[in-house]
Design a protein around this motif. Sequence first.
Motif, PDB file in Angstrom:
ATOM      1  N   PHE A  39       0.898  -1.138   0.000  1.00  0.00           N
ATOM      2  CA  PHE A  39       0.000   0.000   0.000  1.00  0.00           C
ATOM      3  C   PHE A  39       0.938   1.190   0.000  1.00  0.00           C
ATOM      4  CE2 PHE A  39      -3.153   2.853   2.328  1.00  0.00           C
ATOM      5  CZ  PHE A  39      -3.912   3.063   1.190  1.00  0.00           C
ATOM      6  N   ALA A  40       0.677   2.143  -0.889  1.00  0.00           N
ATOM      7  CA  ALA A  40       1.647   3.220  -1.082  1.00  0.00           C
ATOM      8  C   ALA A  40       0.972   4.584  -1.022  1.00  0.00           C
ATOM      9  CB  ALA A  40       2.345   3.025  -2.432  1.00  0.00           C
ATOM     10  N   PRO A  41       0.445   4.927   0.126  1.00  0.00           N
ATOM     11  CA  PRO A  41      -0.297   6.188   0.216  1.00  0.00           C
ATOM     12  C   PRO A  41       0.613   7.409   0.287  1.00  0.00           C
ATOM     13  CG  PRO A  41      -0.190   5.179   2.360  1.00  0.00           C
ATOM     14  CD  PRO A  41       0.496   4.238   1.421  1.00  0.00           C
ATOM     15  N   SER A  42       0.069   8.525  -0.115  1.00  0.00           N
ATOM     16  CA  SER A  42       0.731   9.805   0.127  1.00  0.00           C
ATOM     17  C   SER A  42       0.163  10.300   1.450  1.00  0.00           C
ATOM     18  CB  SER A  42       0.395  10.795  -0.985  1.00  0.00           C
ATOM     19  OG  SER A  42       0.711  10.223  -2.222  1.00  0.00           O
ATOM     20  N   ILE A  73       5.601   4.862   2.150  1.00  0.00           N
ATOM     21  CA  ILE A  73       5.033   6.203   2.266  1.00  0.00           C
ATOM     22  C   ILE A  73       5.525   7.044   1.089  1.00  0.00           C
ATOM     23  CG2 ILE A  73       4.875   8.262   3.727  1.00  0.00           C
ATOM     24  CD1 ILE A  73       3.630   5.989   5.192  1.00  0.00           C
ATOM     25  N   GLU A  74       4.604   7.512   0.286  1.00  0.00           N
ATOM     26  CA  GLU A  74       4.967   8.255  -0.918  1.00  0.00           C
ATOM     27  C   GLU A  74       4.888   9.756  -0.627  1.00  0.00           C
ATOM     28  OE1 GLU A  74       3.327   6.433  -4.501  1.00  0.00           O
ATOM     29  OE2 GLU A  74       4.767   4.852  -4.018  1.00  0.00           O
ATOM     30  N   ASP A  75       5.916  10.234   0.033  1.00  0.00           N
ATOM     31  CA  ASP A  75       5.916  11.623   0.506  1.00  0.00           C
ATOM     32  C   ASP A  75       6.801  12.508  -0.368  1.00  0.00           C
ATOM     33  OD1 ASP A  75       8.200  10.334   1.227  1.00  0.00           O
ATOM     34  OD2 ASP A  75       8.351  11.239   3.217  1.00  0.00           O
ATOM     35  N   THR A 245       9.415  11.981  -9.453  1.00  0.00           N
ATOM     36  CA  THR A 245       7.968  12.026  -9.667  1.00  0.00           C
ATOM     37  C   THR A 245       7.420  10.655  -9.291  1.00  0.00           C
ATOM     38  OG1 THR A 245       8.315  11.237 -11.911  1.00  0.00           O
ATOM     39  CG2 THR A 245       8.095  13.624 -11.605  1.00  0.00           C
ATOM     40  N   TYR A 246       6.098  10.565  -9.221  1.00  0.00           N
ATOM     41  CA  TYR A 246       5.466   9.276  -8.907  1.00  0.00           C
ATOM     42  C   TYR A 246       5.969   8.197  -9.858  1.00  0.00           C
ATOM     43  CZ  TYR A 246       2.143   5.482  -8.976  1.00  0.00           C
ATOM     44  OH  TYR A 246       1.612   4.221  -8.955  1.00  0.00           O
ATOM     45  N   HIS A 247       6.023   8.520 -11.162  1.00  0.00           N
ATOM     46  CA  HIS A 247       6.359   7.505 -12.170  1.00  0.00           C
ATOM     47  C   HIS A 247       7.712   6.860 -11.902  1.00  0.00           C
ATOM     48  CE1 HIS A 247       3.039   9.439 -14.107  1.00  0.00           C
ATOM     49  NE2 HIS A 247       3.714  10.562 -14.277  1.00  0.00           N
ATOM     50  N   VAL A 262       1.204  -4.792  -8.511  1.00  0.00           N
ATOM     51  CA  VAL A 262       0.914  -3.393  -8.195  1.00  0.00           C
ATOM     52  C   VAL A 262      -0.603  -3.235  -8.213  1.00  0.00           C
ATOM     53  CG1 VAL A 262       1.061  -1.022  -9.052  1.00  0.00           C
ATOM     54  CG2 VAL A 262       3.075  -2.509  -9.109  1.00  0.00           C
ATOM     55  N   ILE A 263      -1.152  -2.928  -7.034  1.00  0.00           N
ATOM     56  CA  ILE A 263      -2.606  -2.799  -6.920  1.00  0.00           C
ATOM     57  C   ILE A 263      -2.897  -1.333  -6.619  1.00  0.00           C
ATOM     58  CG2 ILE A 263      -4.619  -3.530  -5.575  1.00  0.00           C
ATOM     59  CD1 ILE A 263      -2.643  -6.075  -4.997  1.00  0.00           C
ATOM     60  N   ARG A 264      -3.535  -0.668  -7.540  1.00  0.00           N
ATOM     61  CA  ARG A 264      -3.740   0.766  -7.342  1.00  0.00           C
ATOM     62  C   ARG A 264      -5.020   1.206  -8.042  1.00  0.00           C
ATOM     63  NH1 ARG A 264       1.281   2.725 -11.307  1.00  0.00           N
ATOM     64  NH2 ARG A 264       0.320   2.012 -13.232  1.00  0.00           N
ATOM     65  N   GLY A 265      -5.399   2.437  -7.796  1.00  0.00           N
ATOM     66  CA  GLY A 265      -6.636   2.969  -8.363  1.00  0.00           C
ATOM     67  C   GLY A 265      -6.536   3.118  -9.876  1.00  0.00           C
TER      68      GLY A 265
HETATM   69  N1  GLU Z   1       0.878   7.358  -3.902  1.00  0.00           N
HETATM   70  C1  GLU Z   1       0.009   6.883  -4.922  1.00  0.00           C
HETATM   71  C2  GLU Z   1      -1.392   7.315  -4.596  1.00  0.00           C
HETATM   72  O1  GLU Z   1      -1.653   7.621  -3.451  1.00  0.00           O
HETATM   73  C3  GLU Z   1       0.093   5.369  -4.966  1.00  0.00           C
HETATM   74  C4  GLU Z   1      -0.418   4.705  -6.167  1.00  0.00           C
HETATM   75  C5  GLU Z   1       0.138   3.294  -6.185  1.00  0.00           C
HETATM   76  O2  GLU Z   1      -0.328   2.486  -5.377  1.00  0.00           O
HETATM   77  O3  GLU Z   1       1.033   3.030  -6.950  1.00  0.00           O
HETATM   78  O4  GLU Z   1      -2.232   7.371  -5.443  1.00  0.00           O
END
Ligand code: GLU
Length: 561
Positions: A39-42, A73-75, A245-247, A262-265
């Motif tokens: 899980f990679a939230p900002s 943590i994607e800060d 950057t995120y990418h 990779v599970i994401r929106g």
């Molecule tokens: N930090 C990204 C977001 O919050 C994560 C997306 C991902 O899971 O790769 O949308």
Amino acid sequence: MDFNYLADLLFPNLTETTEDIEKRFPPRNLPEGAKVTRFAPSPTGFVHFGGLFPSMVAERLAHQSGGVFYLRIEDTDAKREVEGAAEGLIKTLSTYGINFDEGAILDESGKVADHGIYGPYKQSMRGPIYQAFAKKLISEGKAYPCFTTEEELDELQQVNKKEEIKNTNWQEEAEARRAKMLAGRNFTIEEVEEHLKAGHPFVVRILAMGDPEKKTKFTDLVKGSLEIPENDEDFVLLKSDGIPTYHFAHAIDDHFMGTTHVIRGEEWLPSLAKHIQLFSYLGFKLPKYMHIAQIMRLDENGNKKKLSKRDMGANMDDYTRMGYSPEAVCEYVMTLLNSNYEEWHAQNADKPYTAFPFNIKKMSVSGCLFDFGKLNDVSKNIVSRMSADEVYEKVVDWAQKFDKEFAVELTSDEDFAKKILAIGRGGKKPRKDITTWVDVKPYMGFFYDKYFAMIDSYTEGFKKDDIKKTLVSFLETYDANDEMNVWFDKIKKIAEELGFASDMKAYKANPAAYKGNVADISSFIRVAVTGKQNAPDLYTVMQIIGEQKTRARIENAIKAL
Ligand code: GLU
């Protein structure tokens, strides 16, 4: 151009090479089929319902396969960061049973700290890793520095917007902007040296060689077969402060942290072309992707809308306040996530949702509809299957935070409260009066003098006198030690004496012959004792509140009539 020279010029002080980094993060040694998810939230605020979704999928897939589930943590966007958000979201997720094996998780003191050998797990701490790879791509001619400042680019964007409004051919403008950006590819080493000497900041852009006319076949595990056009946009890899950057961070981190899925929106789907290109440039194996559909809600006009941050039900912390048990929320999410969950659950009612074999193939491809009605159904069923002890503990816990006075009442006599909560539990058809912990006080409050009130009136259409006589006669014969049958026979007798039918069959055969029936007589007593028309079994209620209180309430009711 000598790309190696250029790379050294731009990044003269890196101590670690990409080879060193490769060695530092060996591949994970996991059994065949074990999934590594994250899980990679900002850390920009609370956990959104739409964030619980992918995190639950990720948790299930990792733990169901004997893999690893970690938190990153994607800060990278300091401007949007909210103090304490990371700690808050770890705690919230843990309330919902989502616990991490690894990553930037909480230590004993409640602070975020790294656990695991693939860290740092906070992107802001990984600057040199990203920089080493940006340098490598530059040395291979796959990326280049761009000295156009943010302001200059913003200006271009503004022009675009204005043009758009004026309804001129803004597409041409966009082309011009792109041309200007591409012009940035044509530079000399001397120019770079000059910029650096003048202290000008630069970003690193990828040199995109894709042709959007060409499409690559790609399988997303949720969305199915897709055709992704090649990327031709020189997107930014490193910002001028050396932060990715995120990418770029996605490619590097998911590679080194060994993410298999990779599970994401689904909002990231349009960026996939960039990511495919990036993984290929970096020589990394592309992970599997699952793009999860957005959660929708119905607006006032019945139209589907994205569940936004401000919508009721979006903030996961609200559910605690509203008194939903996390089990109910999780189970509801499972019903949304897997179409066969409910069927499984019907056959395995006593098992937790974690025993359900979660199946990627059963996931909804388009948006799931968020619906409080359905959540309430799920919740009611879950609470009805809990033991009285369990309900007691959870209600007290909730009340201590949100209704302190009620918590005091509940804890002042634990046995009493548990006896009440035990009514109608344990059988095949348990009572379903409680959906959330907020419902508990209105449901059982009448047992406490403090909350007792005549909420309902007596059933309409009967004479006050008959009601009064019923109550008086009841008091005359009432004995708290009576067995239920004896107790009810006494009520039947009152019915007969007052010209009400004591036998329902006889009443139905000839209702005109009676003033009413024994159920009406019971309802008079029920309203007097509970203040409500609908209450749990009256005999049990009297047993729990005891003779004294029962008598006192009936006496008061007689006085009030
Ligand atoms: N930090 C990204 C977001 O919050 C994560 C997306 C991902 O899971 O790769 O949308």
